[in-house]
Design an enzyme around this catalytic site. Structure first.
Site, PDB file in Angstrom:
ATOM      1  N   SER A 150       0.833  -1.202   0.000  1.00  9.12           N
ATOM      2  CA  SER A 150       0.000   0.000   0.000  1.00  9.12           C
ATOM      3  C   SER A 150       0.866   1.249   0.000  1.00  9.12           C
ATOM      4  O   SER A 150       1.975   1.255   0.562  1.00  9.12           O
ATOM      5  CB  SER A 150      -0.863  -0.028   1.267  1.00  9.12           C
ATOM      6  OG  SER A 150      -1.428   1.233   1.509  1.00  9.12           O
ATOM      7  N   LYS A 194       1.978  -3.888   6.645  1.00 10.58           N
ATOM      8  CA  LYS A 194       2.411  -3.813   5.237  1.00 10.58           C
ATOM      9  C   LYS A 194       3.919  -3.581   5.176  1.00 10.58           C
ATOM     10  O   LYS A 194       4.633  -4.201   4.391  1.00 10.58           O
ATOM     11  CB  LYS A 194       1.659  -2.697   4.501  1.00 10.58           C
ATOM     12  CG  LYS A 194       0.176  -2.977   4.286  1.00 10.58           C
ATOM     13  CD  LYS A 194      -0.051  -4.166   3.357  1.00 10.58           C
ATOM     14  CE  LYS A 194      -1.506  -4.564   3.238  1.00 10.58           C
ATOM     15  NZ  LYS A 194      -1.732  -5.868   2.607  1.00 10.58           N
ATOM     16  N   TYR A 233      -2.195  -1.668  11.060  1.00  8.45           N
ATOM     17  CA  TYR A 233      -2.430  -2.178   9.701  1.00  8.45           C
ATOM     18  C   TYR A 233      -1.288  -1.742   8.770  1.00  8.45           C
ATOM     19  O   TYR A 233      -0.687  -2.553   8.060  1.00  8.45           O
ATOM     20  CB  TYR A 233      -3.774  -1.669   9.158  1.00  8.45           C
ATOM     21  CG  TYR A 233      -3.851  -1.718   7.658  1.00  8.45           C
ATOM     22  CD1 TYR A 233      -4.068  -2.933   7.002  1.00  8.45           C
ATOM     23  CD2 TYR A 233      -3.654  -0.572   6.877  1.00  8.45           C
ATOM     24  CE1 TYR A 233      -4.088  -2.993   5.612  1.00  8.45           C
ATOM     25  CE2 TYR A 233      -3.672  -0.622   5.506  1.00  8.45           C
ATOM     26  CZ  TYR A 233      -3.894  -1.827   4.873  1.00  8.45           C
ATOM     27  OH  TYR A 233      -3.895  -1.887   3.506  1.00  8.45           O
TER      28      TYR A 233
HETATM   29  N1  UFG Z   1     -13.236  10.652   3.455  1.00  7.69           N
HETATM   30  C1  UFG Z   1     -14.259  11.537   3.767  1.00  7.69           C
HETATM   31  N2  UFG Z   1     -15.430  11.024   4.220  1.00  7.69           N
HETATM   32  C2  UFG Z   1     -15.640   9.682   4.390  1.00  7.69           C
HETATM   33  C3  UFG Z   1     -14.585   8.790   4.074  1.00  7.69           C
HETATM   34  C4  UFG Z   1     -13.384   9.314   3.604  1.00  7.69           C
HETATM   35  O1  UFG Z   1     -14.120  12.751   3.616  1.00  7.69           O
HETATM   36  O2  UFG Z   1     -16.726   9.290   4.830  1.00  7.69           O
HETATM   37  C5  UFG Z   1     -11.969  11.199   2.931  1.00  7.69           C
HETATM   38  C6  UFG Z   1     -10.784  10.892   3.826  1.00  7.69           C
HETATM   39  O3  UFG Z   1     -10.656  11.862   4.825  1.00  7.69           O
HETATM   40  C7  UFG Z   1      -9.645  10.901   2.803  1.00  7.69           C
HETATM   41  C8  UFG Z   1     -10.297  10.428   1.507  1.00  7.69           C
HETATM   42  O4  UFG Z   1     -11.698  10.586   1.704  1.00  7.69           O
HETATM   43  O5  UFG Z   1      -9.231  12.225   2.609  1.00  7.69           O
HETATM   44  C9  UFG Z   1     -10.009   8.975   1.216  1.00  7.69           C
HETATM   45  O6  UFG Z   1     -10.318   8.203   2.360  1.00  7.69           O
HETATM   46  P1  UFG Z   1     -10.363   6.608   2.318  1.00  7.69           P
HETATM   47  O7  UFG Z   1     -10.709   6.141   3.689  1.00  7.69           O
HETATM   48  O8  UFG Z   1     -11.226   6.143   1.195  1.00  7.69           O
HETATM   49  O9  UFG Z   1      -8.880   6.224   1.919  1.00  7.69           O
HETATM   50  P2  UFG Z   1      -7.512   6.467   2.701  1.00  7.69           P
HETATM   51  O10 UFG Z   1      -6.607   7.099   1.711  1.00  7.69           O
HETATM   52  O11 UFG Z   1      -7.693   7.154   3.975  1.00  7.69           O
HETATM   53  O12 UFG Z   1      -7.117   4.980   3.067  1.00  7.69           O
HETATM   54  C10 UFG Z   1      -6.753   4.075   2.063  1.00  7.69           C
HETATM   55  C11 UFG Z   1      -7.084   2.648   2.473  1.00  7.69           C
HETATM   56  C12 UFG Z   1      -6.264   2.234   3.645  1.00  7.69           C
HETATM   57  C13 UFG Z   1      -4.819   2.533   3.434  1.00  7.69           C
HETATM   58  C14 UFG Z   1      -4.640   3.949   3.005  1.00  7.69           C
HETATM   59  C15 UFG Z   1      -3.245   4.284   2.640  1.00  7.69           C
HETATM   60  O13 UFG Z   1      -8.436   2.534   2.815  1.00  7.69           O
HETATM   61  O14 UFG Z   1      -6.414   0.836   3.800  1.00  7.69           O
HETATM   62  O15 UFG Z   1      -5.416   4.214   1.851  1.00  7.69           O
HETATM   63  O16 UFG Z   1      -2.804   3.342   1.716  1.00  7.69           O
HETATM   64  F1  UFG Z   1      -4.110   2.349   4.573  1.00  7.69           F
END
Ligand code: UFG
Length: 343
Positions: free
Chosen positions: A126, A157, A153
């Site tokens: 990741s 990785k 988590y």
């Molecule tokens: N977000 C919102 N509202 C929500 C959900 C997410 O505004 O209800 C925003 C988050 O703050 C972030 C963006 O959308 O800015 C993306 O969020 P995600 O949770 O979809 O993805 P992340 O980048 O936070 O996390 C992903 C994977 C994890 C991994 C991470 C880094 O879900 O497993 O990328 O690789 F660890």
């Protein structure tokens, strides 16, 4: 034809990868303990490719069970290891579960592979390993420094990458390809397979599609005071089918390239960063749905902005993530409608 073992093959990225492997003529055996997926996914895969992959309902950290699968399928030439626990929040609450599952399964897998002289491994990693890259490292390429993980988590990785490197040092026969995914989204265009989050989605796109479907009243945007053009966080959203195709390219490359290194690392992203607010607008344009959303405070542990420099994968694997974002978002909405019986 060569057989590929896919651990976690009924999961979100796993199932899309199985489809692409089978469409390229590979035979596939899936091992999955169905802890976060359904056996019905096998029917979805079969409906797309017109044949069923072989399936063993086992936990791949069980040596005896995994050894039996390798005995049963002596034609396995490579393994793609997806199986892992992957909820960031849960990993903070249950770190031991995450270390046991995610580290134990890789160790067992490497032992069993060695026993059966299977030397090709593709590992799901990741972009979380980069943390927040500094400005000089955006877009982030594979040489950017690894930063301390923000969750157990993420740490699994990083440690798994180290385990692979250490084992490759000790066993010169082992070849490994580490794929660092950015943010996979969307579903197969057939809407026969897709993402099935458990409970309230943590990730942005399932939350968007569930809000559009009326299951959630409103999307919360976590922060609009970041140092980005519109204040919301930036990610590199990659179509899961493009991502799946990269795995087939990685396997082809391992099996056939003459000049490959023993352990190779590739970033899998589009090369373009999109903000949360931009993604909402693109979703509205792709579907014609007005999405209710509200700005709330920042989510703890969120990275401000990260997107990939995918040139190495483009050049070495001959792969590119090029599906237009609106098609990707339309596929996610088609899938949500399919599972909710919305016309
Ligand atoms: N977000 C919102 N509202 C929500 C959900 C997410 O505004 O209800 C925003 C988050 O703050 C972030 C963006 O959308 O800015 C993306 O969020 P995600 O949770 O979809 O993805 P992340 O980048 O936070 O996390 C992903 C994977 C994890 C991994 C991470 C880094 O879900 O497993 O990328 O690789 F660890």
């Amino acid at each position: 034809m060569a057989r590929i073992l896919v651990t976690g093959g009924t999961g979100y990225i796993g199932s899309h990868t199985v489809v692409e492997l089978m469409e390229q003529g590979y035979d596939v055996t899936i091992v999955d303990n169905l802890s976060n997926s359904s056996v019905d996914v096998l029917d979805g895969i079969a409906a797309i490719v017109n044949r069923k992959p072989k399936f063993a309902n086992i936990d791949c950290s069980n040596f005896v069970d995994l050894d039996n699968v390798f005995r049963q399928f002596p034609d396995i030439v490579g393994v793609i290891h997806f199986a892992a626990s992957k909820a960031v929040n849960e990993s903070v609450e249950k770190p031991l579960l995450y270390y046991r599952n995610n580290l134990g399964s890789l160790c067992t897998l490497l032992e069993v592979m060695k026993l059966h002289n299977v030397s090709n491994l593709v590992f799901s990693s990741s972009c979380t390993v980069y943390g927040q890259p500094d400005e000089a490292h955006l877009p982030v390429d594979e040489t950017a420094p690894i930063q301390k993980a923000l969750s157990p988590y993420g740490n699994t990785k990083q440690i798994n990458e180290e385990i692979i490197n250490d084992e490759a040092h000790a066993d010169k026969n082992l070849k490994a390809t580490i794929l660092r995914y950015f943010n996979p989204i969307g579903a197969h265009p057939s809407a026969l397979i897709g993402e099935l989050p458990n409970g309230v989605p943590q990730n942005l796109l399932p939350y968007i599609t569930q809000t559009a479907a009326g299951i959630r009243p409103i999307l919360k945007v976590f922060g609009n005071d970041y140092n980005t053009p519109d204040g919301s966080c930036i990610r590199d959203y990659i179509y899961v089918v493009d991502l799946a195709k990269a795995h087939v390219k990685a396997i082809d490359h391992m099996l056939h390239a003459k000049d490959r290194g023993q352990v190779e690392v590739f970033n899998l992203g589009t090369g373009t960063g999109l903000s949360v607010l931009t993604l909402i607008k693109e979703f509205e344009a792709a579907t014609g749905i007005k999405l209710p959303y509200t700005i709330v405070g920042r989510r703890e542990g969120d990275i401000e902005q990260v997107w990939a420099e995918p040139r190495k994968a483009n050049e070495v694997l001959g792969w590119k993530a090029d599906t237009p974002i609106q098609d990707v978002l339309a596929s996610a909405w088609k899938w949500e409608k399919h599972i909710r019986n919305i016309k």
